[in-house]
Design an enzyme around this catalytic site. Structure first.
Site, PDB file in Angstrom:
ATOM      1  N   LYS A 116     -10.698  -4.227  -6.995  1.00 41.68           N
ATOM      2  CA  LYS A 116     -10.599  -2.731  -6.658  1.00 41.68           C
ATOM      3  C   LYS A 116     -11.923  -1.995  -6.783  1.00 41.68           C
ATOM      4  O   LYS A 116     -12.513  -2.177  -8.048  1.00 41.68           O
ATOM      5  CB  LYS A 116      -9.400  -2.265  -7.405  1.00 41.68           C
ATOM      6  CG  LYS A 116      -8.790  -0.899  -6.949  1.00 41.68           C
ATOM      7  CD  LYS A 116      -7.575  -0.615  -7.615  1.00 41.68           C
ATOM      8  CE  LYS A 116      -7.212   0.762  -7.252  1.00 41.68           C
ATOM      9  NZ  LYS A 116      -5.926   1.286  -7.906  1.00 41.68           N
ATOM     10  N   SER A 124      -2.153   2.965  -5.033  1.00 45.47           N
ATOM     11  CA  SER A 124      -3.752   3.046  -4.417  1.00 45.47           C
ATOM     12  C   SER A 124      -4.101   1.843  -4.377  1.00 45.47           C
ATOM     13  O   SER A 124      -5.450   1.839  -3.950  1.00 45.47           O
ATOM     14  CB  SER A 124      -4.454   3.993  -5.563  1.00 45.47           C
ATOM     15  OG  SER A 124      -4.490   3.353  -6.658  1.00 45.47           O
ATOM     16  N   SER A 143       0.452   1.802  -8.593  1.00 45.83           N
ATOM     17  CA  SER A 143      -0.647   1.316  -7.850  1.00 45.83           C
ATOM     18  C   SER A 143      -1.049  -0.030  -7.619  1.00 45.83           C
ATOM     19  O   SER A 143      -1.545  -0.427  -6.734  1.00 45.83           O
ATOM     20  CB  SER A 143      -1.732   2.187  -8.226  1.00 45.83           C
ATOM     21  OG  SER A 143      -1.614   3.548  -8.038  1.00 45.83           O
TER      22      SER A 143
END
Length: 485
Positions: free
Chosen positions: A79, A154, A178
């Site tokens: 990420k 996210s 997330s």
């Protein structure tokens, strides 16, 4: 059959037997990216030259018969809010579009030491603020199960890349759901570890008392291998806990006889899609057949979790994001007439709408006239939410419910109404406020879209969470279903 249909342990065996090479695995990753990335758009930055060079180097080590661990030579996606030395880290926001870190996050140091190969950096909502990855400042990631729907957020890029078979696993971060919410939307496995189990050093902070890095994988066993590699105390992170890290893979016994499950009535009530509810009840029936028992309980302060979270997380974000001012790194406006102008314009041009919204909310909550009424009160409610979990865990081993109230929603469906977007995290947020571990595993489909089962455990008891998740996974085949792209 893709190489990534194999588990971590199977890939490790194939490498040891020299039936495939590490270069083959890296080739497979970039081949698949070339095949589907235009549709999915999970990656922001690829690391192809360095990844291929590292694969060759590790192949040479393997040829010499050197001892290797299960992650040795396996491709991974990261990420884009986890800093990677020499590899652009943007947090999917304009203000960091050209940020090239000079150090690795602790989790990256541990993955590199284990021999994992970084394939690239994955898309996300700006500064991890969002539930759909629609807030990315660069591109729109799509759900591999339905390209008209969001992958969640996210960590949407991480979940989408794993679901699409671009990488066998990925790292995400979880502040209010997330990791778990996109895992549920994309039909993969995502774990938020106990707060403090994994070092946050090198994770670009959103809300420091809530953020936690965790693994997103195709199976529970793969998830356990990845957590094993990154967990543990870190002197660079004062909030990392000096608690022994057990062998998570050994916990995957499949035996849950006598296990006591709590099912909060708040988690199956109003607002939960009927198809999701039925999938969870069917999952509980599977666990019953395996020897577990379940009862309904109440987490009475859950109804305050959403408001509590957005006050606390936004307040912490307001403080954390003050450092992004255009002075030391990242974007700087060309339109400033003086220093104050430069601060204002850099932040207004560099931040997206959702980031600005949360900074405003947090600054308001921390202001002198409202601190007691909002921030301080929210901290008190957080304590009550944590006590709710502690009370239930005195009598039960795990808490189970849906990960999300609905399956993945359509792109653009909630962008005009932030409150409906925020409400999608209503079942994951309490876990972050309490600091306990939780996993999302696939447990069914509604109209062809994956549904996630959330299994919540006691502090630092990821082993039990994994044991229950693995037992359920082995008794079903939802994790074997793959999207067609």
């Amino acid at each position: 059959m893709s190489l990534f249909d194999h588990s971590v342990s199977e890939l490790h065996t194939l490498l040891q037997k020299k039936e495939v090479s590490i270069s083959d695995l890296v080739d497979e990753s970039y081949r698949r990216i070339g095949e589907v990335e235009e549709k999915v758009q999970a990656f922001l930055t690829l690391n192809e030259e360095q990844a291929r060079a590292k694969a060759k180097e590790l192949d040479d080590q393997l040829a010499k018969g050197e001892e290797t661990n299960p992650l040795f030579g396996l491709p991974i996606g990261i990420k884009d809010n986890i800093v990677t030395k020499g590899l652009r880290t943007t947090c999917a926001i304009k203000i960091l579009y050209n940020f090239d870190p000079i150090y690795d996050a602790t989790v990256m140091e541990r993955l590199n030491a284990a021999g994992a190969i970084t394939i690239g950096k994955l898309n996300m909502d700006e500064f991890a603020m969002g539930s759909s990855t629609e807030n990315s400042g660069f591109q729109l990631t799509r759900n591999p199960w339905d390209l008209k729907r969001v992958p969640g957020g996210s960590s949407g890029g991480s979940a989408a890349a794993v679901a699409a078979g671009e990488v066998p696993f990925a790292l995400g971060s979880d502040t209010g759901g997330s990791i778990r919410q996109p895992a549920a939307f994309c039909g993969v496995v995502g774990l938020k570890p106990t707060y403090g189990r994994v070092s946050r050093f090198g994770l670009v902070a959103f809300a420091s008392s809530l953020d936690q890095i965790g693994p997103i994988t195709r199976t529970v066993e793969d998830n356990a291998y990845l957590l094993q590699a990154i967990a543990g105390v870190d002197p660079m992170d004062s909030t990392s806990a000096n608690v022994p890290v057990p062998n998570y893979v050994e916990a995957l016994t499949g035996d849950i006889k006598g296990l006591k499950i709590a099912v909060p009535n708040e988690y199956l009530g109003e607002g939960v899609d009927e198809g999701v509810r039925q999938s969870v009840l069917a999952a509980l029936a599977v666990l019953e057949k395996l020897g577990a028992t379940w009862e309904e309980v109440s987490l009475p302060h859950s109804k305050y979790a959403l408001a509590t979270y957005y006050l606390l997380a936004s307040s912490e974000a307001s403080a954390n994001l003050a450092r992004f001012d255009g002075v030391r790194y990242g974007y700087r406006t060309d339109n400033a007439k003086n220093l104050i102008d430069m601060y204002k314009l850099t932040r207004s041009e560099g931040f997206g709408a959702e980031v600005k919204r949360r900074i405003m909310l947090g600054t308001f909550a921390l202001s002198s006239g409202y601190y007691d009424a909002y921030y301080k009160k929210a901290q008190k409610v957080r304590t009550l939410i944590k006590r709710d979990f502690e009370n239930v865990f005195e009598r039960y081993d795990v808490i189970i419910g849906p990960t999300t109230p609905t399956p993945a929603f359509k792109i653009g469906e909630k962008t005009s109404d932030p409150l409906t977007m925020y409400a999608n995290d209503i079942l994951t947020i309490p876990v972050n406020l309490a600091g306990v571990p939780a996993i999302s595993v696939p447990c069914g489909f509604v109209d062809g879209l994956p549904v996630g089962l959330q299994i919540i455990g006691k502090h630092f008891d990821e082993s039990t969470v994994y044991r229950v998740a693995h037992a359920f996974e082995q008794a079903t085949d939802y994790h074997k279903q793959k999207p067609v792209l």
